[in-house]
Design a protein around this motif. Sequence first.
Motif, mmCIF file in Angstrom:
data_model
loop_
_atom_site.group_PDB
_atom_site.id
_atom_site.type_symbol
_atom_site.label_atom_id
_atom_site.label_comp_id
_atom_site.label_asym_id
_atom_site.label_seq_id
_atom_site.Cartn_x
_atom_site.Cartn_y
_atom_site.Cartn_z
ATOM 1 N N THR A 3 0.855 -1.186 0.000
ATOM 2 C CA THR A 3 0.000 0.000 0.000
ATOM 3 C C THR A 3 0.892 1.237 0.000
ATOM 4 O OG1 THR A 3 -0.121 0.171 2.404
ATOM 5 C CG2 THR A 3 -1.825 -1.146 1.308
ATOM 6 N N ALA A 4 0.316 2.340 -0.413
ATOM 7 C CA ALA A 4 1.014 3.624 -0.401
ATOM 8 C C ALA A 4 0.028 4.701 0.007
ATOM 9 C CB ALA A 4 1.580 3.929 -1.781
ATOM 10 N N GLN A 5 0.534 5.713 0.677
ATOM 11 C CA GLN A 5 -0.311 6.846 1.025
ATOM 12 C C GLN A 5 -0.281 7.843 -0.125
ATOM 13 O OE1 GLN A 5 1.288 8.208 4.813
ATOM 14 N NE2 GLN A 5 -0.581 7.456 5.794
ATOM 15 N N ALA A 6 -1.421 8.440 -0.382
ATOM 16 C CA ALA A 6 -1.543 9.448 -1.432
ATOM 17 C C ALA A 6 -2.521 10.512 -0.978
ATOM 18 C CB ALA A 6 -2.019 8.802 -2.728
ATOM 19 N N TRP A 7 -2.408 11.677 -1.598
ATOM 20 C CA TRP A 7 -3.361 12.743 -1.353
ATOM 21 C C TRP A 7 -4.358 12.760 -2.497
ATOM 22 C CZ3 TRP A 7 -3.639 14.861 3.213
ATOM 23 C CH2 TRP A 7 -2.492 14.970 4.006
ATOM 24 N N SER A 99 -3.806 -3.632 -5.642
ATOM 25 C CA SER A 99 -4.985 -4.184 -6.309
ATOM 26 C C SER A 99 -5.945 -3.104 -6.819
ATOM 27 C CB SER A 99 -5.732 -5.130 -5.369
ATOM 28 O OG SER A 99 -6.170 -4.427 -4.225
ATOM 29 N N ASP A 100 -5.746 -1.833 -6.419
ATOM 30 C CA ASP A 100 -6.601 -0.734 -6.874
ATOM 31 C C ASP A 100 -6.231 -0.250 -8.273
ATOM 32 O OD1 ASP A 100 -7.912 -0.760 -4.424
ATOM 33 O OD2 ASP A 100 -6.631 0.804 -3.566
ATOM 34 N N ASP A 101 -5.066 -0.665 -8.765
ATOM 35 C CA ASP A 101 -4.594 -0.251 -10.087
ATOM 36 C C ASP A 101 -5.618 -0.609 -11.160
ATOM 37 O OD1 ASP A 101 -2.659 0.756 -11.908
ATOM 38 O OD2 ASP A 101 -2.108 -1.298 -12.423
ATOM 39 N N CYS A 102 -5.817 0.281 -12.141
ATOM 40 C CA CYS A 102 -6.750 0.007 -13.230
ATOM 41 C C CYS A 102 -6.263 0.669 -14.513
ATOM 42 C CB CYS A 102 -8.164 0.472 -12.882
ATOM 43 S SG CYS A 102 -8.357 2.263 -12.783
ATOM 44 N N ASP A 103 -6.870 0.290 -15.625
ATOM 45 C CA ASP A 103 -6.535 0.888 -16.907
ATOM 46 C C ASP A 103 -7.043 2.323 -16.947
ATOM 47 O OD1 ASP A 103 -5.379 -1.464 -17.865
ATOM 48 O OD2 ASP A 103 -7.296 -2.195 -18.663
ATOM 49 N N LEU A 104 -6.404 3.126 -17.801
ATOM 50 C CA LEU A 104 -6.867 4.495 -17.992
ATOM 51 C C LEU A 104 -8.255 4.477 -18.621
ATOM 52 C CD1 LEU A 104 -3.657 6.193 -19.424
ATOM 53 C CD2 LEU A 104 -4.546 6.363 -17.101
ATOM 54 N N PHE A 119 -6.139 4.523 -10.736
ATOM 55 C CA PHE A 119 -6.569 3.499 -9.785
ATOM 56 C C PHE A 119 -8.020 3.760 -9.412
ATOM 57 C CE2 PHE A 119 -4.730 6.904 -7.266
ATOM 58 C CZ PHE A 119 -5.633 7.074 -6.232
ATOM 59 N N ARG A 120 -8.645 2.751 -8.827
ATOM 60 C CA ARG A 120 -10.037 2.858 -8.384
ATOM 61 C C ARG A 120 -10.064 3.241 -6.908
ATOM 62 N NH1 ARG A 120 -13.793 3.556 -11.772
ATOM 63 N NH2 ARG A 120 -15.320 2.440 -10.566
ATOM 64 N N HIS A 121 -10.920 4.214 -6.598
ATOM 65 C CA HIS A 121 -11.124 4.638 -5.217
ATOM 66 C C HIS A 121 -12.598 4.979 -5.066
ATOM 67 C CE1 HIS A 121 -10.362 6.399 -1.312
ATOM 68 N NE2 HIS A 121 -11.036 7.474 -1.693
#
Length: 144
Positions: A3-7, A99-104, A119-121
């Motif tokens: 996991t990574a933190q992001a704003w 696992s949140d990574d997704c295609d553009l 990514f999906r959020h």
Amino acid sequence: MKTAQAWLLDLGPFRVAVTYHDVLEVVAEPVIWPLPIGPRWCREILTWRGRYLPLARLGSGESPFAVVLAVACPKHDDRLEYVAMRLKRTPQLIEVRESDDCDLPEQMMLPADHVLASFRHNEETVLVPDFAALFKIKMVEEAA
């Protein structure tokens, strides 16, 4: 799982994300100066700590906040440039999983060559912009 933190930055009509370390400061009631030229989305400058920074307005309507970002120059990671973006609300700190990574998405608010990833959020596709490309930050050759 990594996991990574992001704003998560709310631009109004869409949201983008930046790495945790890229956000330097959120400015409420920023001091802004209009520019008569420049791309339609960047015709303002922000006065910040004795500097004038290009200020992007990628959303629409009133934006009461600005966020100051540190952008690494391509091929020269130890040199930083500073840019700013208008925001609808203060940034939200989120956790992004591999696992949140997704295609553009097919329809994007930014040109594909200015996006590093997506990514999906919360059922939404979030873009990770390439700010060096967006603000046309280039490595300056040092004199030999």
